[in-house]
Structure formats: structure tokens, C-alpha cells
Design a protein around this motif. Structure first.
Motif, PDB file in Angstrom:
ATOM      1  N   LEU A   1      45.520  39.635  55.377  1.00 39.40           N
ATOM      2  CA  LEU A   1      44.338  40.367  56.826  1.00 39.40           C
ATOM      3  C   LEU A   1      43.607  41.412  56.853  1.00 39.40           C
ATOM      4  N   ASP A   2      42.632  41.457  55.793  1.00 41.40           N
ATOM      5  CA  ASP A   2      41.184  42.176  55.657  1.00 41.40           C
ATOM      6  C   ASP A   2      40.448  41.757  54.449  1.00 41.40           C
ATOM      7  N   ASN A   3      40.862  40.290  55.192  1.00 41.15           N
ATOM      8  CA  ASN A   3      40.222  39.145  54.607  1.00 41.15           C
ATOM      9  C   ASN A   3      39.437  39.285  52.766  1.00 41.15           C
ATOM     10  N   ARG A   4      40.565  39.773  52.518  1.00 42.98           N
ATOM     11  CA  ARG A   4      40.185  40.394  50.665  1.00 42.98           C
ATOM     12  C   ARG A   4      41.150  38.633  50.110  1.00 42.98           C
ATOM     13  N   PRO A   5      40.418  37.872  49.250  1.00 41.38           N
ATOM     14  CA  PRO A   5      41.544  36.629  48.902  1.00 41.38           C
ATOM     15  C   PRO A   5      42.495  37.122  48.339  1.00 41.38           C
ATOM     16  N   VAL A   6      43.737  35.686  48.139  1.00 39.05           N
ATOM     17  CA  VAL A   6      44.480  35.909  47.388  1.00 39.05           C
ATOM     18  C   VAL A   6      44.681  34.702  46.689  1.00 39.05           C
ATOM     19  N   TYR A   7      45.882  35.497  45.705  1.00 43.64           N
ATOM     20  CA  TYR A   7      45.976  33.931  44.294  1.00 43.64           C
ATOM     21  C   TYR A   7      47.140  34.411  44.465  1.00 43.64           C
ATOM     22  N   THR A   8      47.647  32.871  44.247  1.00 39.51           N
ATOM     23  CA  THR A   8      49.575  33.219  43.437  1.00 39.51           C
ATOM     24  C   THR A   8      49.329  32.317  42.628  1.00 39.51           C
ATOM     25  N   GLY A   9      50.687  32.625  41.231  1.00 43.52           N
ATOM     26  CA  GLY A   9      51.158  31.728  40.313  1.00 43.52           C
ATOM     27  C   GLY A   9      52.157  31.801  39.933  1.00 43.52           C
ATOM     28  N   GLY A  10      52.543  31.557  38.304  1.00 40.23           N
ATOM     29  CA  GLY A  10      53.242  32.165  37.855  1.00 40.23           C
ATOM     30  C   GLY A  10      53.645  31.614  36.561  1.00 40.23           C
ATOM     31  N   CYS A  11      54.770  31.168  36.297  1.00 43.12           N
ATOM     32  CA  CYS A  11      55.054  30.365  34.519  1.00 43.12           C
ATOM     33  C   CYS A  11      55.422  28.852  35.425  1.00 43.12           C
ATOM     34  N   GLN A  12      55.739  28.997  33.647  1.00 45.28           N
ATOM     35  CA  GLN A  12      56.230  26.920  33.627  1.00 45.28           C
ATOM     36  C   GLN A  12      57.466  26.775  34.309  1.00 45.28           C
ATOM     37  N   CYS A  13      58.418  27.354  33.960  1.00 46.03           N
ATOM     38  CA  CYS A  13      59.390  27.472  34.789  1.00 46.03           C
ATOM     39  C   CYS A  13      59.575  28.144  36.145  1.00 46.03           C
ATOM     40  N   GLY A  14      59.156  29.289  36.462  1.00 42.95           N
ATOM     41  CA  GLY A  14      59.573  29.661  37.650  1.00 42.95           C
ATOM     42  C   GLY A  14      60.287  31.305  37.737  1.00 42.95           C
ATOM     43  N   ALA A  15      60.357  31.350  36.305  1.00 36.61           N
ATOM     44  CA  ALA A  15      61.127  33.136  36.261  1.00 36.61           C
ATOM     45  C   ALA A  15      59.945  34.047  36.613  1.00 36.61           C
ATOM     46  N   ILE A  16      58.834  33.852  36.380  1.00 32.24           N
ATOM     47  CA  ILE A  16      57.761  34.658  36.697  1.00 32.24           C
ATOM     48  C   ILE A  16      56.814  34.530  37.831  1.00 32.24           C
ATOM     49  N   ARG A  17      56.878  34.716  38.504  1.00 34.67           N
ATOM     50  CA  ARG A  17      55.730  35.137  39.538  1.00 34.67           C
ATOM     51  C   ARG A  17      54.681  36.327  39.921  1.00 34.67           C
ATOM     52  N   PHE A  18      53.304  35.971  40.515  1.00 39.71           N
ATOM     53  CA  PHE A  18      52.441  36.760  40.586  1.00 39.71           C
ATOM     54  C   PHE A  18      52.179  36.969  41.835  1.00 39.71           C
TER      55      PHE A  18
ATOM     56  N   THR B   1      41.031  35.091  33.586  1.00 39.89           N
ATOM     57  CA  THR B   1      40.271  35.796  34.360  1.00 39.89           C
ATOM     58  C   THR B   1      40.917  37.170  34.782  1.00 39.89           C
ATOM     59  N   SER B   2      39.628  37.848  34.616  1.00 39.84           N
ATOM     60  CA  SER B   2      40.168  39.378  34.930  1.00 39.84           C
ATOM     61  C   SER B   2      40.443  40.208  36.934  1.00 39.84           C
ATOM     62  N   VAL B   3      41.894  40.488  36.581  1.00 38.18           N
ATOM     63  CA  VAL B   3      42.386  40.985  38.155  1.00 38.18           C
ATOM     64  C   VAL B   3      42.098  42.801  37.541  1.00 38.18           C
ATOM     65  N   ARG B   4      41.103  43.289  36.754  1.00 37.39           N
ATOM     66  CA  ARG B   4      41.336  44.635  36.901  1.00 37.39           C
ATOM     67  C   ARG B   4      40.671  45.507  38.041  1.00 37.39           C
ATOM     68  N   ASP B   5      39.894  44.720  38.778  1.00 42.97           N
ATOM     69  CA  ASP B   5      39.157  45.234  40.625  1.00 42.97           C
ATOM     70  C   ASP B   5      40.328  45.334  41.303  1.00 42.97           C
ATOM     71  N   ALA B   6      41.454  43.852  41.104  1.00 44.05           N
ATOM     72  CA  ALA B   6      42.626  43.026  42.540  1.00 44.05           C
ATOM     73  C   ALA B   6      42.972  44.046  41.885  1.00 44.05           C
ATOM     74  N   LYS B   7      44.354  43.552  43.353  1.00 44.71           N
ATOM     75  CA  LYS B   7      45.544  43.901  43.039  1.00 44.71           C
ATOM     76  C   LYS B   7      46.808  43.025  42.618  1.00 44.71           C
ATOM     77  N   LEU B   8      47.436  43.034  41.867  1.00 44.69           N
ATOM     78  CA  LEU B   8      48.170  41.995  41.096  1.00 44.69           C
ATOM     79  C   LEU B   8      49.851  42.689  41.131  1.00 44.69           C
ATOM     80  N   GLU B   9      50.558  41.683  41.877  1.00 45.72           N
ATOM     81  CA  GLU B   9      51.876  41.774  42.054  1.00 45.72           C
ATOM     82  C   GLU B   9      52.781  41.207  41.127  1.00 45.72           C
ATOM     83  N   TRP B  10      54.079  41.534  40.213  1.00 48.82           N
ATOM     84  CA  TRP B  10      54.897  40.334  40.037  1.00 48.82           C
ATOM     85  C   TRP B  10      55.972  40.517  41.122  1.00 48.82           C
TER      86      TRP B  10
END
Length: 168
Positions: free
Chosen positions: A3-20, A49-58
Motif C-alpha cells: 500500500l505504501d508503494n514498497r516492492p513485495v516479494y514472496t517465496g519458499g522452499c520446495q515442499c511448501g513447509a516454509i514460506r516468506f 540477495t540481501s534482505v537487510r533493509d527490507a521487512k522479512l516475515e516467515w
């Protein structure tokens, strides 16, 4: 975009047990050739790729971690083994191929050149074929059923289906 025009990325592991979910600008995408990264990824190099300046959520599960040195922890999925993180005192990096759209994260720099395998520069010159172009694997491919998690978030985990209750 959020909503504040910040890029959003999603992803996870091969089996789907972990998503971010990552909100905000990512740091430089890179590949590391050091021997520790080679072993952690079981590959010629580690694309990160570095996520140090972004907000990471599991958003589903959390990585199990291995202390690979006195300074670095490596996160991975305990269920399927997918390498996920490189965690150092200066911040965290995520494995590029674990993003739902890794094509958006082209590496811009290389690290650990002392461990670079001598043939990696020549890989693009090797003959290449699509999976369907190999007649010897045609029957194998026709009968293959993928249990890999799709490249997008899902409401249900584990999925129901032929893998049974555990999703494995």
C-alpha cells in the motif's frame, strides 16, 4: 507493491513447509563461490540477495539453522532440505531461487572468487536442450507427478492428495 508503494516479494522452499514475504527494497543479488557456500547449496555457487533493509516475515514455518562458522548461520527447510538463508552479523540474505519470481533477481556481483570452480565460466557454452527435447526421458516425463509447492502462496498446508496426510 504494498500500500505504501514498497516492492513485495514472496517465496519458499520446495515442499511448501516454509514460506516468506519480503516487503521493501532488496540488496544486491550476488553469487558466492566460496567453498562453504558451495557445500551449503550442494552446487557450484550460492545465488543470494540481501534482505537487510527490507521487512522479512516467515508466513509458514521457519527455517532450521546450521551454524556453518563462528559468524554465519545457514537456514534450510528441515522437511525437504531447500537452502533458504545466509545469516551473518551484517544481515540476512535469501536464496534467489526460493523466490516465486527468481527471474526478477539477476546477480550483479560475485564473491568468494578464490573458490570459483574453473569450469563455471564455460557452462553457457555447453549444448543445451529442453526436457522435452530428450527422447530418452519422454516416457519418464509423461508419467511424472510433481509434489513441489507452486510458486505462489497457498491457503492450505499440507496439500491434500496423493502424498497423504503429511504432504511429503
Amino acid at each position: 507493491m504494498s500500500l505504501d508503494n514498497r516492492p513485495v516479494y514472496t517465496g519458499g522452499c520446495q515442499c511448501g513447509a516454509i514460506r516468506f514475504r519480503v516487503e521493501g527494497a532488496l540488496g544486491d543479488a550476488s553469487i558466492c563461490h566460496c567453498r562453504m557456500c558451495q557445500k551449503a547449496f550442494g552446487n557450484f555457487f550460492a545465488p543470494l540477495t540481501s534482505v537487510r533493509d527490507a521487512k522479512l516475515e516467515w508466513t509458514r514455518g521457519v527455517p532450521k539453522r546450521f551454524q556453518s562458522s563462528n559468524h554465519v548461520k545457514r537456514g534450510f527447510c528441515a522437511d525437504c532440505g531447500t537452502p533458504l538463508t545466509y545469516e551473518a552479523p551484517d544481515g540476512m540474505a535469501l536464496a534467489i531461487a526460493t523466490f516465486d519470481h527468481p527471474e526478477e533477481l539477476a546477480p550483479t556481483i560475485q564473491w568468494g572468487l578464490e573458490g570459483k570452480l574453473p569450469y563455471t565460466d564455460d557452462l553457457s557454452a555447453l549444448p543445451g536442450y529442453t526436457s522435452e527435447d530428450d527422447p530418452e526421458s519422454a516416457e519418464f516425463l509423461k508419467t511424472m507427478i510433481s509434489y513441489q509447492h507452486p510458486d505462489h502462496d497457498t491457503d492450505q498446508w499440507p496439500p491434500s492428495g496423493p502424498r497423504g496426510e503429511t504432504g511429503k
